[in-house]
Design a protein around this motif. Structure first.
Motif, PDB file in Angstrom:
ATOM      1  N   CYS A 217     -51.928  12.441  25.476  1.00  0.00           N
ATOM      2  CA  CYS A 217     -51.316  13.647  24.791  1.00  0.00           C
ATOM      3  C   CYS A 217     -52.110  14.900  24.511  1.00  0.00           C
ATOM      4  O   CYS A 217     -53.093  16.294  24.550  1.00  0.00           O
ATOM      5  CB  CYS A 217     -51.342  12.530  23.588  1.00  0.00           C
TER       6      CYS A 217
ATOM      7  N   GLY B 137     -48.699  15.011  18.052  1.00  0.00           N
ATOM      8  CA  GLY B 137     -47.395  14.579  18.328  1.00  0.00           C
ATOM      9  C   GLY B 137     -47.891  13.412  17.479  1.00  0.00           C
ATOM     10  O   GLY B 137     -46.710  13.804  15.769  1.00  0.00           O
TER      11      GLY B 137
ATOM     12  N   ARG C  15     -39.226  17.481  25.894  1.00  0.00           N
ATOM     13  CA  ARG C  15     -39.173  16.575  25.247  1.00  0.00           C
ATOM     14  C   ARG C  15     -37.400  16.986  24.531  1.00  0.00           C
ATOM     15  O   ARG C  15     -37.216  18.538  24.758  1.00  0.00           O
ATOM     16  CB  ARG C  15     -39.633  16.129  23.414  1.00  0.00           C
TER      17      ARG C  15
HETATM   18 MO   LIG Z   1     -47.986  13.077  22.260  1.00  0.00          MO
END
Ligand SMILES: [Mo]
Ligand SMILES: Nc1nc2c(c(=O)[nH]1)N[C@H]1C(S)=C(S)[C@@H](COP(=O)(O)OP(=O)(O)OC[C@H]3O[C@@H](n4cnc5c(=O)[nH]c(N)nc54)[C@H](O)[C@@H]3O)O[C@H]1N2
Ligand SMILES: Nc1nc2c(c(=O)[nH]1)N[C@H]1C(S)=C(S)[C@@H](COP(=O)(O)OP(=O)(O)OC[C@H]3O[C@@H](n4cnc5c(=O)[nH]c(N)nc54)[C@H](O)[C@@H]3O)O[C@H]1N2
Length: 777
Positions: free
Chosen positions: A182, A394, A661
């Motif tokens: 990430c 996130g 996403r």
């Molecule tokens: Mo993430």
């Protein structure tokens, strides 16, 4: 030029909230859900929304929650259960065929289960028997390094601290976490360059910023609460520029649910002034152009550079060597456009750079972050109001988990303080991260896998091989709230241990407990659920860790595992002693409803780096790296295609693919198939610009196979995918994560951070069927 349908409705606002609320009713949890929604991100007994890591606004609006949050909450608060009865009705082989959407909608895991190979089913097991299995299997390993302990960023600080302590007392630093996939380049490069791998901004800085450069981020979908702040900044005269290969339509209009007049009058704010439609993987090249122009035109902050930085000369030298031809080839943006952008940077007294996965998930992810930091340093934009680095995380506590010590490459100071506080030796060797751990498991060097949340095999590259490797393990343990694919590839001993969710009320023998999280801007915030747990059988993550530790190390261990499992204040007392910045934790967390801000040295221009100064970094990869990959694959493809009648368009069939996403998913949890911003009702799509389709003689609705030669020369394919219109850069195509993850391999990653290149791999496209398939399921 064919027209791309444009999403004209405002993002966020009531339409989004109302459609999400309907979603809650789909989940048959309207009451349970709405109770929790109104308690989210509120002071006094509210819980931190598990939807994302964007900070809460100080004014605690009544409905400080968004579409994203509502869906994530609905997912956690749904009343249907994956209980022992459910597992009795379905074999694991059958469940392996279920989609992410179907698994998500089964409901909450509600009792511990154990895989019985003779029945091919998960069957109920008592907690005590489960712990005995775990302890016995872990105890039988030849070395603690044969076990891998993964964490996903939902887990709150207190259980995360206990988990890393347990793993290290067991004897390994094999603590990969979702950060590895990430914001790892952010942590690594900011750490190296500024001495701390975290955002230098606070929310207040957005009120004073004059220029926001938003790199590779889609907040309308992924951080809707950020839209409100952006709209506010924009209203104050701040220019906002999105650097993204996609024109993300949710960003153009925003209707603010907090402004009643707005809602009534149907008004909306425009937020983004400009989209710089960069080539996939072109950010380092664009930033090179900006830095080069700013230096050559004497627009940089020389006082700041002299006083606070090191490494300027080598960077300047390197920039001099970069040609404008290469810069343009690297990013697909013209010199004139880059200079216009550079002028905005030169004129801005307060610039914030925000970034997301579009920056980090590349082979050049570390370079991208380095170049953003270089830009901020050149302009002296760290340590003043309204300016700085704003990586947007996130998972809601992904940053906190790291602070608590979930790290496969721990600092020596952390190991030393754990030894000092607990009087127990800590393992000194670095452990395995996500890609190294997966490779070790595939090679048979890992024999036990323990997952504290998350969906490792689906989130990581090379999903199929990881799933096959899981079946060869001696032990797999999953602590989670929802059933997912990784849990469906059982090894010799396989356990699913259900845990209490963040919306749920936790009462132990020591009374009511609350936990804490750290948001994307270093604010430590209390979180406490209020709903009755979905089942009486659930245990908290901390209790599960404490119980397993007790089982393994005995109740007379010098570390009070059980007392900590029941009493989060006691965990916090230990955190206060072991982790920098948490002095007096229990007092400070109670002083303000909104918690406290962790000391951030770089905000104060104190540089805890090797040189004692902020550090400029020269990129490792050539800025034409992606263009080079494309050219190489194109010529290889041409040779290959000579023998087929397909050679005609061969040069145009090599593309750069990125994965994104939708608002109807949270990572691997698939809530639905809709993406209203991108106007599709299915997920098996390949987004491409309509002009490019015309060039190829292809059409919307055609079926396309995507293939890629990985770093070992192995062919990987995905599809067929349905070709769908999107305002996306030339040479670029996109599809949804995680269904595409088998296209990625474990060796295509950035050099230092090891982040997989989920956002840019070179692929070949082949049309397998012409047809007007509607972009709807
Ligand atoms: Mo993430
Ligand atoms: N609804 C929802 N919210 C979420 C999540 C979710 O799955 N669903 N996941 C959460 C998590 S864990 C995270 S990390 C965040 C992720 O939040 P984001 O970082 O916004 O995530 P992505 O959708 O992966 O990609 C962001 C953008 O990168 C762009 N991009 C792709 N390649 C490039 C490139 O080479 N350069 C540039 N400049 N841009 C590029 C894409 O077009 C896309 O707009 O969201 C969090 N919030
Ligand atoms: N191709 C591609 N791959 C990607 C990405 C991409 O952009 N493209 N993004 C990457 C990123 S940014 C990330 S963060 C990873 C995400 O990787 P993960 O964090 O591993 O994945 P999630 O889907 O968020 O995990 C969902 C599972 O977590 C469990 N869970 C949910 N809430 C809780 C809780 O409160 N406690 C516990 N113990 N368990 C809980 C549930 O069982 C659920 O099934 O994926 C990465 N993979």
């Amino acid at each position: 030029m064919r027209k791309i349908p444009v999403y004209t409705h405002p993002a966020a606002g009531w339409p989004a909230l109302i459609s999400s609320t309907r979603k809650l009713m789909d989940y048959q949890t309207f009451l349970r859900g709405s109770v929790s929604v109104f308690k989210s991100n509120q002071p006094q007994g509210g819980f931190d929304c598990p939807g994302c890591a964007w900070p809460d606004h100080k004014s605690h609006k009544m409905l400080d929650v968004c579409e994203n949050g509502i869906k994530v909450l609905a997912s956690e608060t749904m009343t249907t259960k994956a209980d022992a009865k459910f597992f009795l009705d379905h074999t694991v082989t059958e469940l392996q065929k279920w989609s992410g959407y179907e698994l998500e909608h089964i409901g909450r895991l509600s009792e511990p289960v154990y895989y019985d190979a003779t029945q091919d089913r998960y069957i109920a097991i008592s907690w005590q028997a489960a712990y005995e299995h775990v302890a016995e299997q872990l105890g039988q390993l030849d070395s603690p390094d044969e076990a891998l302990f993964y964490t996903s960023g939902r887990v709150t600080n207190e259980p995360a601290f206990l988990f890393q302590l347990f793993v290290r007392c067991f004897g390994t630093n094999n603590l990969p976490d979702c950060s590895n996939m990430c914001h790892e380049p952010t942590s690594v490069m900011l750490g190296k360059q500024l001495g701390i791998g975290k955002a230098t901004v606070k929310l207040e800085d957005f009120e004073q910023a004059k220029l926001i450069l938003m790199f590779g981020q889609n907040p309308a979908t992924n951080h809707p609460r950020m839209l409100e702040m952006l709209a506010h900044s924009h209203e104050q005269g701040c220019r906002i520029i999105s650097i993204n290969p996609m024109r993300e339509q949710g960003l153009s209009k925003f209707r603010n649910p907090q402004k009643p007049t707005h809602m009534a009058a149907g008004q909306s704010d425009d937020m983004v002034d400009e989209v710089v439609q960069i080539q996939i993987g072109g950010d380092a090249a664009l930033l090179t152009g900006l830095a080069k122009w700013l230096i050559e035109n004497h627009k940089i902050n020389t006082d700041f550079i002299t006083t606070h930085t090191s490494g300027f000369e080598p960077l300047k030298q390197w920039l001099t060597e970069q040609s404008w031809a290469d810069i343009q080839l690297g990013c697909g943006i013209s010199q004139a456009e880059i200079i216009n952008l550079a002028k905005l940077v030169a004129d801005s007294p307060a610039t914030i750079c925000t970034w997301g996965m579009g920056i980090t998930q590349h082979v050049q992810g570390d370079d991208n972050v380095a170049m953003i930091t270089n830009l901020l340093l050149l302009m002296g934009m760290i340590g003043i109001d309204g300016a700085g680095a704003s990586p947007v995380r996130g998972h809601s506590n992904v940053q906190g988990d790291r602070t608590m010590g979930i790290h496969e490459r721990p600092k020596q100071s952390l190991l030393d303080s754990l030894e000092r506080v607990f009087g127990h030796p800590m393992p000194q060797d670095n452990g395995l991260d996500v890609v190294a751990g997966a490779k070790a498991m595939i090679q048979g060097d890992i024999k036990a896998f323990f997952s504290m949340g998350g969906n490792y095999s689906v989130a990581a590259p090379d999903s199929n091989n990881i799933q096959q490797a899981l079946t060869k393990n001696k032990l797999n343990v999953f602590v989670g709230t929802k059933l997912n694919e990784t849990m469906l590839y059982p090894g010799e001993n396989n356990l699913i241990l259900p845990c209490v969710g963040r919306t749920e009320h936790l009462v132990t023998a020591k009374g009511e407990q609350f936990a804490t999280i750290e948001d994307s801007m270093c604010q430590i915030v209390p979180t406490q659920g209020s709903l009755k747990p979905i089942s009486n059988t659930l245990k908290s993550e901390a209790q599960i860790v404490a119980d397993i530790a007790t089982q393994m190390f005995g109740s007379d261990s010098s570390i009070p595992w059980q007392a900590m499992g029941e009493d989060f204040d006691l965990i916090r007392d230990y955190i206060a002693q072991a982790i920098d910045g948490f002095e007096n934790f229990n007092v400070r967390i109670r002083e303000s409803e909104r918690g406290f801000h962790l000391y951030h040295a770089a905000r104060h221009r104190v540089w805890n780096t090797d040189s004692g100064k902020a550090q400029f970094e020269v990129p490792k990869y050539p800025i034409t790296y992606v263009a080079g990959q494309m050219a190489e694959k194109t010529s290889a493809f041409k040779v290959d295609a000579q023998n087929t009648d397909d050679s005609q368009h061969s040069s145009q069939k090599v593309w750069q693919l990125t994965s994104v996403r939708s608002h109807d998913q949270f990572n691997t949890m698939i809530f639905g198939y809709q993406d209203r911003y991108r106007q599709t009702n299915r997920r098996d799509v390949l987004f491409m610009h309509p002009d490019e389709m015309t060039r190829l003689g292809w059409q919307k609705g055609d079926s396309i196979m995507v293939s890629r030669q990985d770093s070992h020369g192995e062919q990987r394919t995905l599809g067929p995918l349905v070709l769908t219109d999107m305002d996306i850069a030339a040479n670029a195509v996109a599809t949804y994560y995680p269904e595409c993850n088998d296209l990625f391999d474990l060796d295509t990653h950035a050099p230092d951070s090891h982040i997989p290149a989920y956002k840019s791999v070179t692929v070949v496209l082949e049309r397998v069927n012409a047809g007007e398939l509607e972009a709807s399921a």
